[in-house]
Design a protein around this motif. Structure first.
Motif: not given
Length: 466
Positions: A278-279, A282
């Motif tokens: 997810r980083r 995003p």
């Protein structure tokens, strides 16, 4: 005619979406006999998987009508197909009405899958559809317990499908090929009832062995699911690649003190992996992974479906990651709008990973062969459990795949460019073709994934054709 002019003409033909020697498609007749399509679907359901070959071009303004008519032929063919079917009307889940399916003896001997199915609450619209998988205790007791706790979850309105594992012993796994046959059938039949079941709100979850099963199945069938929620589980990620969950909401709850088969450690690794993904992206990889403090194998079960029910599937994501892993010797042929005509990996020592990114009318696809090596394992249970893995990606140089397209993914009125592994393989206007609508319907059996356009890429020659 000079050589330069011939070369220029050949280039124009390719860019327009037609390869040299390919004839322009005839236009779709106004009085086209869709019974031909129903006959094709009937043969497909009976085992003839050869592609539909009659091509007609379709004007952009005709596409929705053609898709609707093709889908109706699919419904008709399924209605006529002789097989055990889901009930036509769903009783209340509180009534505990059960049915059963016979699984193919070639996949698992003496296997009948009993199941509860029923409604919770009422709605004037479509029902979300929950698939609950029980744990590995005595199967009858686990099945009845699954019914009781599913009745108590705060997720009305809903329709529930609660299967009982057909056999115990070595067949007590929800991801084996006989059960894959059942999941394919279940999804196909559920999606036929588009007026009752919301095809964009299908969820799978389970406890313990059902947690393991639902985590594997979530990665395998992510393109059909709005969300997944394994509980008291924790798979090594080689069995359930987290990358495939880019567009599928995922929650995993395990007890902090659930040391059995390293479930707590594997849950932490899944959470950390999804955090990392997810980083990098995003807007993707929505997840909630938690170790419940002080808990062992028994945890709080009622939090999963209330979290899941807030999510709806997007059937047309413009960013897809698909690691096509085998499960009990079987592979998926398609995932979202991608379809594998010929796999790039020769055997199970490697897998193929497809990454698709669409920006406007520019489509970029990377196809890699992926190999795993164990970076960290644990042998305290008498056998090796892989905890961490290193992956090596190598660009695929063989195999054939198709990318299906529609007006939700690109602007069909403008030029589309497709780049594969850094090389531009197609640039031109897409042609709507009846063949694509029919073949995508049969391959995905999904009312939201009937595609009028397609580009097929041969990785060995890096050529593309419509």
């Amino acid at each position: 005619m000079n050589k330069l002019l011939l070369t220029s003409l050949a280039s124009l033909i390719t860019v327009s979406g037609l390869s040299a020697g390919e004839k322009k498609l005839p236009s779709m007749p106004r009085n086209y006999d869709y019974g031909v399509v129903e006959n094709y679907f009937s043969a497909y359901l009976s085992g003839d998987k050869s592609p539909f070959s009659t091509g007609y071009s379709i004007k952009n303004g005709q596409v929705k009508d053609v898709e609707s008519r093709v889908w109706q032929q699919w419904v008709n063919a399924n209605d006529s197909f002789e097989e055990e079917k889901l009930p036509g009307a769903y009783p209340s889940l509180n009534d505990g009405v059960s049915y059963e399916w016979q699984l193919p003896a070639s996949l698992e001997p003496d296997a009948r899958m009993s199941y509860f199915i029923g409604r919770k609450g009422d709605t004037e619209g479509k029902y979300p559809f929950y698939i609950y998988l029980h744990g590995s205790g005595p199967k009858q007791m686990e099945w009845i317990t699954g019914l009781k706790i599913s009745q108590s979850f705060d997720d009305d309105p809903a329709v529930y499908f609660i299967p009982r594992i057909p056999n115990e012993g070595p067949y007590y796994r929800w991801w084996q090929k006989s059960k894959q046959w059942a999941w394919d059938k279940l999804l196909r039949q559920a999606l036929l009832t588009d007026s009752l079941i919301d095809g964009n709100r299908i969820y799978i979850f389970g406890i313990s062995e059902g947690g393991y099963g639902s985590q594997r199945l979530a990665s395998f069938y992510a393109d059909y699911l709005a969300g997944a929620g394994p509980m008291a589980g924790g798979e090594p990620l080689i069995n359930a690649p987290a990358e495939n969950l880019r567009n599928t909401a995922f929650t995993l709850h395990t007890g902090e003190n659930d040391y059995g088969f390293l479930r707590n450690q594997l849950t932490q690794i899944t959470g950390a992996t999804l955090d990392s993904l997810r980083r990098e992206s995003p807007d993707a990889y929505v997840h909630q992974v938690e170790l419940e403090p002080g808990r062992g194998h028994a945890i709080t079960y009622g939090v999963t479906t209330p979290w899941l029910k807030q999510f709806t599937r997007n059937p047309y994501p413009k960013h897809v990651v698909w690691e096509n892993f085998e499960m009990d010797g079987l592979y998926r042929d398609g995932f979202y709008n991608l379809y594998v005509d010929k796999r790039s990996n020769d055997d199970e020592s490697a897998r193929t990973c497809y990454r698709m990114d669409i920006d406007g009318n520019n489509i970029d696809i990377k196809v890699d062969n992926v190999t795993y090596s164990v970076a960290k394992d644990d042998t305290s249970f008498g056998f090796s459990i892989g905890l961490l893995f290193d992956k090596t990606y190598t660009p695929a140089t063989s195999g054939v795949f198709t990318v299906y397209l529609n007006d939700r993914l690109v602007d069909m009125s403008r030029t589309v460019t497709l780049t594969v592994n850094g090389e531009k393989v197609f640039a031109g206007k897409l042609v709507n073709d009846l063949r694509n609508v029919v073949n995508s319907c049969a391959r995905y059996f999904d009312p939201y994934r009937l595609y009028p356009a397609a580009i097929t890429v041969d990785l060995s020659s890096m050529t593309a054709r419509q």
